[in-house]
Design an enzyme around this catalytic site. Structure first.
Site, PDB file in Angstrom:
ATOM      1  N   VAL A  81      -0.812  -3.586 -17.493  1.00 49.64           N
ATOM      2  CA  VAL A  81      -1.967  -4.480 -17.334  1.00 49.64           C
ATOM      3  C   VAL A  81      -3.297  -3.756 -17.554  1.00 49.64           C
ATOM      4  O   VAL A  81      -4.350  -4.388 -17.568  1.00 49.64           O
ATOM      5  CB  VAL A  81      -1.961  -5.200 -15.959  1.00 49.64           C
ATOM      6  CG1 VAL A  81      -0.720  -6.062 -15.793  1.00 49.64           C
ATOM      7  CG2 VAL A  81      -2.102  -4.210 -14.802  1.00 49.64           C
ATOM      8  N   TYR A 173      -7.616   0.389  -2.589  1.00 51.17           N
ATOM      9  CA  TYR A 173      -6.662  -0.722  -2.587  1.00 51.17           C
ATOM     10  C   TYR A 173      -7.296  -1.954  -1.928  1.00 51.17           C
ATOM     11  O   TYR A 173      -7.271  -3.059  -2.479  1.00 51.17           O
ATOM     12  CB  TYR A 173      -5.392  -0.295  -1.848  1.00 51.17           C
ATOM     13  CG  TYR A 173      -4.297  -1.328  -1.850  1.00 51.17           C
ATOM     14  CD1 TYR A 173      -3.465  -1.482  -2.963  1.00 51.17           C
ATOM     15  CD2 TYR A 173      -4.087  -2.156  -0.756  1.00 51.17           C
ATOM     16  CE1 TYR A 173      -2.457  -2.439  -2.968  1.00 51.17           C
ATOM     17  CE2 TYR A 173      -3.090  -3.112  -0.753  1.00 51.17           C
ATOM     18  CZ  TYR A 173      -2.272  -3.250  -1.860  1.00 51.17           C
ATOM     19  OH  TYR A 173      -1.276  -4.193  -1.868  1.00 51.17           O
ATOM     20  N   LYS A 177      -8.291  -5.478  -3.782  1.00 52.99           N
ATOM     21  CA  LYS A 177      -7.613  -6.736  -3.415  1.00 52.99           C
ATOM     22  C   LYS A 177      -8.621  -7.779  -2.931  1.00 52.99           C
ATOM     23  O   LYS A 177      -8.434  -8.978  -3.143  1.00 52.99           O
ATOM     24  CB  LYS A 177      -6.538  -6.472  -2.357  1.00 52.99           C
ATOM     25  CG  LYS A 177      -5.331  -5.687  -2.890  1.00 52.99           C
ATOM     26  CD  LYS A 177      -4.554  -6.467  -3.949  1.00 52.99           C
ATOM     27  CE  LYS A 177      -3.274  -5.760  -4.371  1.00 52.99           C
ATOM     28  NZ  LYS A 177      -2.508  -6.515  -5.377  1.00 52.99           N
ATOM     29  N   ILE A 206       5.354  -6.227   3.875  1.00 45.04           N
ATOM     30  CA  ILE A 206       6.562  -6.731   3.204  1.00 45.04           C
ATOM     31  C   ILE A 206       7.399  -5.523   2.774  1.00 45.04           C
ATOM     32  O   ILE A 206       6.862  -4.601   2.135  1.00 45.04           O
ATOM     33  CB  ILE A 206       6.195  -7.584   1.968  1.00 45.04           C
ATOM     34  CG1 ILE A 206       5.226  -8.731   2.341  1.00 45.04           C
ATOM     35  CG2 ILE A 206       7.444  -8.120   1.278  1.00 45.04           C
ATOM     36  CD1 ILE A 206       5.751  -9.777   3.275  1.00 45.04           C
TER      37      ILE A 206
HETATM   38  P1  NAP Z   1       6.306  -2.591  -6.078  1.00 46.75           P
HETATM   39  O1  NAP Z   1       7.752  -2.783  -5.860  1.00 46.75           O
HETATM   40  O2  NAP Z   1       5.784  -1.229  -6.295  1.00 46.75           O
HETATM   41  O3  NAP Z   1       5.882  -3.560  -7.269  1.00 46.75           O
HETATM   42  C1  NAP Z   1       4.716  -3.400  -8.029  1.00 46.75           C
HETATM   43  C2  NAP Z   1       5.114  -3.520  -9.479  1.00 46.75           C
HETATM   44  O4  NAP Z   1       3.940  -3.437 -10.297  1.00 46.75           O
HETATM   45  C3  NAP Z   1       6.044  -2.365  -9.895  1.00 46.75           C
HETATM   46  O5  NAP Z   1       7.129  -2.869 -10.620  1.00 46.75           O
HETATM   47  C4  NAP Z   1       5.135  -1.490 -10.756  1.00 46.75           C
HETATM   48  O6  NAP Z   1       5.819  -0.785 -11.768  1.00 46.75           O
HETATM   49  C5  NAP Z   1       4.237  -2.551 -11.367  1.00 46.75           C
HETATM   50  N1  NAP Z   1       3.038  -1.955 -11.929  1.00 46.75           N
HETATM   51  C6  NAP Z   1       2.301  -0.904 -11.460  1.00 46.75           C
HETATM   52  N2  NAP Z   1       1.316  -0.620 -12.304  1.00 46.75           N
HETATM   53  C7  NAP Z   1       1.413  -1.500 -13.346  1.00 46.75           C
HETATM   54  C8  NAP Z   1       0.697  -1.689 -14.551  1.00 46.75           C
HETATM   55  N3  NAP Z   1      -0.334  -0.907 -14.890  1.00 46.75           N
HETATM   56  N4  NAP Z   1       1.080  -2.681 -15.388  1.00 46.75           N
HETATM   57  C9  NAP Z   1       2.134  -3.454 -15.090  1.00 46.75           C
HETATM   58  N5  NAP Z   1       2.883  -3.306 -13.981  1.00 46.75           N
HETATM   59  C10 NAP Z   1       2.515  -2.338 -13.116  1.00 46.75           C
HETATM   60  O7  NAP Z   1       5.490  -3.175  -4.846  1.00 46.75           O
HETATM   61  P2  NAP Z   1       5.415  -4.639  -4.210  1.00 46.75           P
HETATM   62  O8  NAP Z   1       5.241  -4.424  -2.776  1.00 46.75           O
HETATM   63  O9  NAP Z   1       6.500  -5.516  -4.712  1.00 46.75           O
HETATM   64  O10 NAP Z   1       4.021  -5.131  -4.785  1.00 46.75           O
HETATM   65  C11 NAP Z   1       3.846  -6.331  -5.528  1.00 46.75           C
HETATM   66  C12 NAP Z   1       2.438  -6.842  -5.299  1.00 46.75           C
HETATM   67  O11 NAP Z   1       2.285  -7.179  -3.919  1.00 46.75           O
HETATM   68  C13 NAP Z   1       1.359  -5.789  -5.596  1.00 46.75           C
HETATM   69  O12 NAP Z   1       0.244  -6.421  -6.196  1.00 46.75           O
HETATM   70  C14 NAP Z   1       0.992  -5.282  -4.214  1.00 46.75           C
HETATM   71  O13 NAP Z   1      -0.298  -4.755  -4.162  1.00 46.75           O
HETATM   72  C15 NAP Z   1       1.127  -6.573  -3.402  1.00 46.75           C
HETATM   73  N6  NAP Z   1       1.281  -6.394  -1.954  1.00 46.75           N
HETATM   74  C16 NAP Z   1       2.393  -5.821  -1.417  1.00 46.75           C
HETATM   75  C17 NAP Z   1       2.498  -5.707  -0.027  1.00 46.75           C
HETATM   76  C18 NAP Z   1       3.708  -5.104   0.654  1.00 46.75           C
HETATM   77  O14 NAP Z   1       3.702  -5.004   1.885  1.00 46.75           O
HETATM   78  N7  NAP Z   1       4.730  -4.707  -0.052  1.00 46.75           N
HETATM   79  C19 NAP Z   1       1.481  -6.178   0.793  1.00 46.75           C
HETATM   80  C20 NAP Z   1       0.369  -6.758   0.197  1.00 46.75           C
HETATM   81  C21 NAP Z   1       0.275  -6.881  -1.172  1.00 46.75           C
HETATM   82  P3  NAP Z   1       6.438   0.695 -11.481  1.00 46.75           P
HETATM   83  O15 NAP Z   1       7.525   0.498 -10.489  1.00 46.75           O
HETATM   84  O16 NAP Z   1       6.931   1.134 -12.805  1.00 46.75           O
HETATM   85  O17 NAP Z   1       5.301   1.520 -10.953  1.00 46.75           O
END
Ligand code: NAP
Length: 278
Positions: A81, A173, A177, A206
């Site tokens: 992205v 972060y 956000k 999460i």
């Molecule tokens: P995750 O498993 O690390 O998923 C994030 C995904 O985004 C990964 O597959 C990552 O790829 C991909 N990504 C990173 N940089 C990118 C780029 N430049 N272009 C395209 N894809 C990219 O974590 P998640 O917890 O599922 O996070 C998903 C979303 O939820 C994120 O926006 C995160 O900020 C948000 N969020 C998560 C939580 C939580 O508690 N888990 C809480 C609040 C918000 P790689 O694996 O190859 O790096």
């Protein structure tokens, strides 16, 4: 299940890892009968921040599994992205294969650098965090909105509870956000004339790789164990537990569907009550 989603085309970014929220969104939309574009970095196997990154093999496997299990069309694409070339290539693929996108889930997100106060935050890590989390939503939306049908569509941005509540030592972060939440509201106003709803989901805690990494980092920082950190976190959540990616995906599907036809410009929490706003 939302009957109106059957046959719709959804693009989900950051969806190439089975443990992540993006995959859970894909699975939920697949259950509803959506055709899917699964997009992620799709890197060679690697470890980043002590956690395994998603790989091209894993993304291809997800694409095949979901197509076989739910009898839908699926495509996967390498998408960074932060890189307009990959975004343009994805838009071309969409034009050739599906012709349009009904649902855009801007879910890709990351955090870079080590915890630090804003006055000592590494500038490269700060800029990179914004480039992925905030500017990534801008770039992908800019490329995909023109591919949404005249009848309208739905955009769901994955923001965060962290974008609403000031925390400590994770400023890049949190501020990025918060920007996603404001971008959601601006886009909701601007795109209402095109019948496109734009909302954000704000997950709290999460259990994904990102969350595990964070607990690990905090444990190291505070000289304690990951289990101890998790227990302390759960004590701040009225529901007393960490959430699952599926619980975020359930809200995303609702926001994608016609059941949320009068909802736009909102940033909805999925956090077990950890944040309660008036
Ligand atoms: P995750 O498993 O690390 O998923 C994030 C995904 O985004 C990964 O597959 C990552 O790829 C991909 N990504 C990173 N940089 C990118 C780029 N430049 N272009 C395209 N894809 C990219 O974590 P998640 O917890 O599922 O996070 C998903 C979303 O939820 C994120 O926006 C995160 O900020 C948000 N969020 C998560 C939580 C939580 O508690 N888990 C809480 C609040 C918000 P790689 O694996 O190859 O790096």
């Amino acid at each position: 299940m939302y009957a109106d989603l059957k046959g719709k085309v959804a693009l989900v970014t950051g969806a190439g890892k089975k443990t992540g929220i993006g995959y859970a969104i894909c699975e939920k939309l697949a259950q509803c009968g959506c055709h899917l574009l699964i997009a992620d970095l799709g890197l060679e196997p690697a470890v980043k921040n002590d956690i395994k990154t998603g790989t091209l093999d894993e993304m291809v496997q997800i694409k095949e599994d979901l197509a076989g299990q739910y009898n839908i069309q699926t495509l996967c694409a390498n998408l960074d992205v932060t890189d307009n070339h990959t975004i343009e290539a994805l838009a071309e693929t969409i034009k050739g294969e599906f012709g349009h996108v009904d649902i855009l889930c801007n879910n890709a997100g990351a955090t870079f650098g080590v915890p630090n106060g804003i006055h000592t935050y590494d500038e490269t890590a700060w800029l990179k965090t914004f480039d992925v989390n905030l500017h990534g939503v801008f770039r992908v939306s800019k490329a995909i909105v023109p591919l949404m049908p005249k009848t309208g569509g739905s955009i769901i941005n994955t923001a965060s509870r962290a974008g609403k509540v000031p925390g400590l030592f994770n400023g890049a972060y949190a501020v990025s956000k918060a920007g996603v939440i404001m971008m959601t509201k601006v886009m909701a106003k601007e795109l209402s004339g095109l019948k496109i709803k734009v909302n954000a989901v704000c997950p709290g805690q999460i259990m994904t790789d990102l969350e595990k990494w964070r607990f690990g980092l905090e444990a190291k920082f505070l000289n304690t164990t990951i289990e101890d950190q998790e227990e302390k976190m759960c004590a701040t959540i009225p529901m007393g537990r960490i959430g699952s990616p599926k619980e975020v995906a359930d809200l995303v599907a609702y926001l994608a569907s016609d059941q949320s036809s009068y909802i736009t410009g909102q940033a909805m929490n999925v956090c077990g009550g950890q944040l309660m706003e008036l």
